[in-house]
Motif scaffolding. Structure first.
Motif, PDB file in Angstrom:
ATOM      1  N   LYS A   1      -3.133  14.210  10.206  1.00  0.00           N
ATOM      2  CA  LYS A   1      -2.276  14.951   9.286  1.00  0.00           C
ATOM      3  C   LYS A   1      -1.169  14.013   8.811  1.00  0.00           C
ATOM      4  O   LYS A   1      -0.876  13.018   9.485  1.00  0.00           O
ATOM      5  CB  LYS A   1      -1.687  16.165   9.989  1.00  0.00           C
ATOM      6  CG  LYS A   1      -2.723  17.193  10.355  1.00  0.00           C
ATOM      7  CD  LYS A   1      -2.104  18.388  11.017  1.00  0.00           C
ATOM      8  CE  LYS A   1      -3.185  19.398  11.366  1.00  0.00           C
ATOM      9  NZ  LYS A   1      -2.656  20.590  12.009  1.00  0.00           N
ATOM     10  N   PRO A   2      -0.546  14.293   7.667  1.00  0.00           N
ATOM     11  CA  PRO A   2       0.492  13.397   7.141  1.00  0.00           C
ATOM     12  C   PRO A   2       1.613  13.083   8.134  1.00  0.00           C
ATOM     13  O   PRO A   2       2.054  11.935   8.226  1.00  0.00           O
ATOM     14  CB  PRO A   2       1.025  14.142   5.923  1.00  0.00           C
ATOM     15  CG  PRO A   2      -0.130  14.964   5.473  1.00  0.00           C
ATOM     16  CD  PRO A   2      -0.842  15.377   6.733  1.00  0.00           C
ATOM     17  N   ARG A   3       2.072  14.060   8.879  1.00  0.00           N
ATOM     18  CA  ARG A   3       3.160  13.822   9.831  1.00  0.00           C
ATOM     19  C   ARG A   3       2.710  12.860  10.940  1.00  0.00           C
ATOM     20  O   ARG A   3       3.451  11.964  11.340  1.00  0.00           O
ATOM     21  CB  ARG A   3       3.637  15.135  10.442  1.00  0.00           C
ATOM     22  CG  ARG A   3       4.811  14.947  11.402  1.00  0.00           C
ATOM     23  CD  ARG A   3       5.243  16.253  12.033  1.00  0.00           C
ATOM     24  NE  ARG A   3       5.960  17.141  11.148  1.00  0.00           N
ATOM     25  CZ  ARG A   3       7.257  17.067  10.894  1.00  0.00           C
ATOM     26  NH1 ARG A   3       7.976  16.121  11.423  1.00  0.00           N
ATOM     27  NH2 ARG A   3       7.843  17.926  10.104  1.00  0.00           N
TER      28      ARG A   3
ATOM     29  N   LEU B   1       2.669   4.860  11.243  1.00  0.00           N
ATOM     30  CA  LEU B   1       3.225   3.828  10.359  1.00  0.00           C
ATOM     31  C   LEU B   1       4.641   3.440  10.782  1.00  0.00           C
ATOM     32  O   LEU B   1       4.989   2.250  10.789  1.00  0.00           O
ATOM     33  CB  LEU B   1       3.214   4.305   8.910  1.00  0.00           C
ATOM     34  CG  LEU B   1       1.829   4.509   8.288  1.00  0.00           C
ATOM     35  CD1 LEU B   1       1.959   5.104   6.902  1.00  0.00           C
ATOM     36  CD2 LEU B   1       1.055   3.212   8.251  1.00  0.00           C
ATOM     37  N   THR B   2       5.455   4.416  11.149  1.00  0.00           N
ATOM     38  CA  THR B   2       6.819   4.138  11.596  1.00  0.00           C
ATOM     39  C   THR B   2       6.804   3.314  12.882  1.00  0.00           C
ATOM     40  O   THR B   2       7.612   2.390  13.041  1.00  0.00           O
ATOM     41  CB  THR B   2       7.600   5.449  11.794  1.00  0.00           C
ATOM     42  OG1 THR B   2       7.634   6.142  10.542  1.00  0.00           O
ATOM     43  CG2 THR B   2       9.012   5.189  12.264  1.00  0.00           C
ATOM     44  N   ALA B   3       5.896   3.621  13.787  1.00  0.00           N
ATOM     45  CA  ALA B   3       5.783   2.847  15.024  1.00  0.00           C
ATOM     46  C   ALA B   3       5.403   1.395  14.720  1.00  0.00           C
ATOM     47  O   ALA B   3       5.938   0.464  15.336  1.00  0.00           O
ATOM     48  CB  ALA B   3       4.757   3.481  15.964  1.00  0.00           C
TER      49      ALA B   3
ATOM     50  N   PHE C   1       0.826  -1.198   0.000  1.00  0.00           N
ATOM     51  CA  PHE C   1       0.000   0.000   0.000  1.00  0.00           C
ATOM     52  C   PHE C   1       0.862   1.250   0.000  1.00  0.00           C
ATOM     53  O   PHE C   1       1.893   1.296   0.665  1.00  0.00           O
ATOM     54  CB  PHE C   1      -0.901   0.021   1.242  1.00  0.00           C
ATOM     55  CG  PHE C   1      -1.845  -1.136   1.290  1.00  0.00           C
ATOM     56  CD1 PHE C   1      -3.123  -1.020   0.782  1.00  0.00           C
ATOM     57  CD2 PHE C   1      -1.440  -2.347   1.834  1.00  0.00           C
ATOM     58  CE1 PHE C   1      -3.991  -2.097   0.814  1.00  0.00           C
ATOM     59  CE2 PHE C   1      -2.304  -3.426   1.871  1.00  0.00           C
ATOM     60  CZ  PHE C   1      -3.578  -3.307   1.355  1.00  0.00           C
ATOM     61  N   TYR C   2       0.418   2.262  -0.734  1.00  0.00           N
ATOM     62  CA  TYR C   2       1.074   3.562  -0.729  1.00  0.00           C
ATOM     63  C   TYR C   2       0.729   4.307   0.550  1.00  0.00           C
ATOM     64  O   TYR C   2      -0.292   4.035   1.183  1.00  0.00           O
ATOM     65  CB  TYR C   2       0.616   4.402  -1.928  1.00  0.00           C
ATOM     66  CG  TYR C   2       1.052   3.871  -3.260  1.00  0.00           C
ATOM     67  CD1 TYR C   2       2.358   4.056  -3.699  1.00  0.00           C
ATOM     68  CD2 TYR C   2       0.166   3.196  -4.076  1.00  0.00           C
ATOM     69  CE1 TYR C   2       2.767   3.573  -4.924  1.00  0.00           C
ATOM     70  CE2 TYR C   2       0.562   2.708  -5.307  1.00  0.00           C
ATOM     71  CZ  TYR C   2       1.864   2.896  -5.729  1.00  0.00           C
ATOM     72  OH  TYR C   2       2.274   2.414  -6.947  1.00  0.00           O
ATOM     73  N   PHE C   3       1.540   5.281   0.885  1.00  0.00           N
ATOM     74  CA  PHE C   3       1.290   6.114   2.057  1.00  0.00           C
ATOM     75  C   PHE C   3      -0.108   6.736   1.994  1.00  0.00           C
ATOM     76  O   PHE C   3      -0.847   6.752   2.980  1.00  0.00           O
ATOM     77  CB  PHE C   3       2.359   7.208   2.144  1.00  0.00           C
ATOM     78  CG  PHE C   3       2.160   8.149   3.285  1.00  0.00           C
ATOM     79  CD1 PHE C   3       2.554   7.805   4.564  1.00  0.00           C
ATOM     80  CD2 PHE C   3       1.560   9.375   3.082  1.00  0.00           C
ATOM     81  CE1 PHE C   3       2.367   8.669   5.623  1.00  0.00           C
ATOM     82  CE2 PHE C   3       1.370  10.254   4.129  1.00  0.00           C
ATOM     83  CZ  PHE C   3       1.765   9.892   5.406  1.00  0.00           C
TER      84      PHE C   3
END
Length: 73
Positions: free
Chosen positions: A34-36, A42-44, A21-23
């Motif tokens: 928000k994107p951030r 996702l990083t977690a 899947f794309y971001f």
């Protein structure tokens, strides 16, 4: 953040037949983020070992750990 992580996992598991899947696909699962903030979730999940990165060199995608052709081999 645990609730957000669970929503992402449920979103991925609901998509049968697709493993990468794309971001931007995750914006549908968490439209209020928000994107951030989404990137942090996702990083977690990647750090927890639940998701993996996949890169073609120009595009980075995410997938569930243990799913897809890459993991079958």
């Amino acid at each position: 953040m645990d609730e957000d992580k669970q929503k992402i996992i449920e979103f991925l598991e609901s998509k049968k037949g697709k493993t990468k899947f794309y971001f931007n696909d995750f914006a549908k699962a968490l439209p209020d983020k928000k994107p951030r903030e989404l990137k942090k979730v996702l990083t977690a999940l990647v750090n927890d070992g639940k998701l993996v990165f996949w890169s073609s060199g120009s595009t980075t995608m995410y997938g569930l750990a243990g799913a897809g052709k890459q993991e079958e081999g």
